[in-house]
Design an enzyme around this catalytic site. Structure first.
Site, mmCIF file in Angstrom:
data_model
loop_
_atom_site.group_PDB
_atom_site.id
_atom_site.type_symbol
_atom_site.label_atom_id
_atom_site.label_comp_id
_atom_site.label_asym_id
_atom_site.label_seq_id
_atom_site.Cartn_x
_atom_site.Cartn_y
_atom_site.Cartn_z
ATOM 1 N N ASP A 1 53.174 37.477 35.876
ATOM 2 C CA ASP A 1 54.481 37.123 36.430
ATOM 3 C C ASP A 1 55.274 36.441 35.324
ATOM 4 O O ASP A 1 54.886 35.369 34.840
ATOM 5 C CB ASP A 1 54.296 36.182 37.622
ATOM 6 C CG ASP A 1 55.607 35.760 38.273
ATOM 7 O OD1 ASP A 1 56.685 35.967 37.668
ATOM 8 O OD2 ASP A 1 55.557 35.208 39.390
ATOM 9 N N SER B 1 69.679 46.989 27.561
ATOM 10 C CA SER B 1 70.519 47.916 28.315
ATOM 11 C C SER B 1 71.795 48.134 27.521
ATOM 12 O O SER B 1 72.168 47.293 26.683
ATOM 13 C CB SER B 1 70.858 47.334 29.691
ATOM 14 O OG SER B 1 71.876 48.095 30.319
ATOM 15 N N TYR C 1 74.025 40.775 35.491
ATOM 16 C CA TYR C 1 72.976 41.478 34.766
ATOM 17 C C TYR C 1 73.349 41.599 33.283
ATOM 18 O O TYR C 1 72.518 41.373 32.400
ATOM 19 C CB TYR C 1 72.763 42.851 35.386
ATOM 20 C CG TYR C 1 71.670 43.678 34.747
ATOM 21 C CD1 TYR C 1 70.330 43.370 34.959
ATOM 22 C CD2 TYR C 1 71.978 44.774 33.947
ATOM 23 C CE1 TYR C 1 69.316 44.130 34.392
ATOM 24 C CE2 TYR C 1 70.977 45.539 33.369
ATOM 25 C CZ TYR C 1 69.653 45.222 33.592
ATOM 26 O OH TYR C 1 68.659 45.974 33.026
ATOM 27 N N LYS D 1 71.436 40.262 29.714
ATOM 28 C CA LYS D 1 71.093 41.147 28.606
ATOM 29 C C LYS D 1 71.833 40.759 27.332
ATOM 30 O O LYS D 1 71.285 40.880 26.234
ATOM 31 C CB LYS D 1 71.383 42.600 28.985
ATOM 32 C CG LYS D 1 70.491 43.131 30.106
ATOM 33 C CD LYS D 1 69.008 43.079 29.734
ATOM 34 C CE LYS D 1 68.139 43.744 30.791
ATOM 35 N NZ LYS D 1 66.690 43.687 30.459
#
Length: 249
Positions: free
Chosen positions: A50, A125, A138, A142
């Site tokens: 995790d 990404s 998000y 990144k």
């Protein structure tokens, strides 16, 4: 053959990377929060990890033994306009996507430094370099990851380590099929329209996996690796656009 530890291997991109790396003959250590989700993967080891739990990370890295390459893939996403973004949800996103990647990297770096070799690959990404609302949260995780990883590349190059960011566009992994949305009452940002993935061409998890394992095996590793034609086209458009106004593709 490299010993490759992969985070977030239970589904989607991570699972595809594990399968591709194993098919090419690498020793794959696949990890996920629940290792039962890895039971059908034909890999060398399936471990609980995790990325938000340092004890879990340390136990997995100890059990993995020598790690030649880390593939840091685990991550989550939600959509919201900036005004509608709940700070506590953003904090959770950073904990998983950015701090999680940092924790795992810090766990494998000592053994890599001791050997004077190792490779760290981070699944970023295309939105690590552009912003496509309502995907600001998000993208922020990144963008932060890209800053940390570029610094890591500078810091560890003299130590014999290789570091790279993989930057795919939208991927048909299933992770984007049911993304949480946060909206204000009356949704004053309705003009943002549909989710950005619905306006873009999707690439497959297998395409990302092939590019990732290519990076595992490459003699020369560039810092940033755009994955797929849509990502390459979008980044080229961003590069050609002025910096004094927001980039709207």
């Amino acid at each position: 053959m490299a010993a490759v530890l992969i985070t977030g291997a239970s589904k989607g991109i991570g699972r595809a990377i594990a399968l591709e790396a194993a098919t090419r003959g690498h020793r794959v250590v696949a990890t996920a929060r629940d290792p039962r989700t890895l039971a059908d993967l034909d890999v060398a080891a399936r471990l609980a990890l995790d990325v938000t739990d340092p004890a879990s990370i340390d136990a997995a890295v100890d059990a993995a033994g020598e790690v030649d390459t880390l593939v840091s893939n685990a991550g989550v996403i939600f959509y919201a306009a900036v005004e509608a973004t709940p700070p506590e949800e953003l904090a959770t996103l950073f904990d998983r996507n950015t701090l999680g990647a940092l924790r795992v990297a810090q766990a494998v770096l000592p053994q890599m430094r001791a050997r004077g070799r190792g490779r760290l690959l981070f699944v970023s990404s295309v939105v690590g370099r552009v912003v496509l609302p309502p995907n600001a949260a998000y993208a922020a995780t990144k963008w932060a990851l890209e800053g940390l990883v570029e610094a890591l590349a500078i810091e560890t190059a003299p130590l014999g380590l290789d570091v790279a960011l993989l930057e795919p566009g939208a991927v048909s992994s299933g992770a984007l099929d049911d993304v949480d949305w946060f909206r204000l009452p009356g949704d004053p940002y309705g003009h943002l329209g549909t989710a950005p993935t619905e306006r873009r061409t999707l690439i497959t998890p297998e395409e990302v996996a092939a590019a990732t394992v290519d990076a595992v095996e490459a003699d020369h590793l560039p810092l940033r690796i755009p994955v797929g034609a849509p990502a390459k086209a979008l980044l080229a458009a961003r590069h050609a656009a002025p910096d004094d106004v927001p980039f709207v593709p």
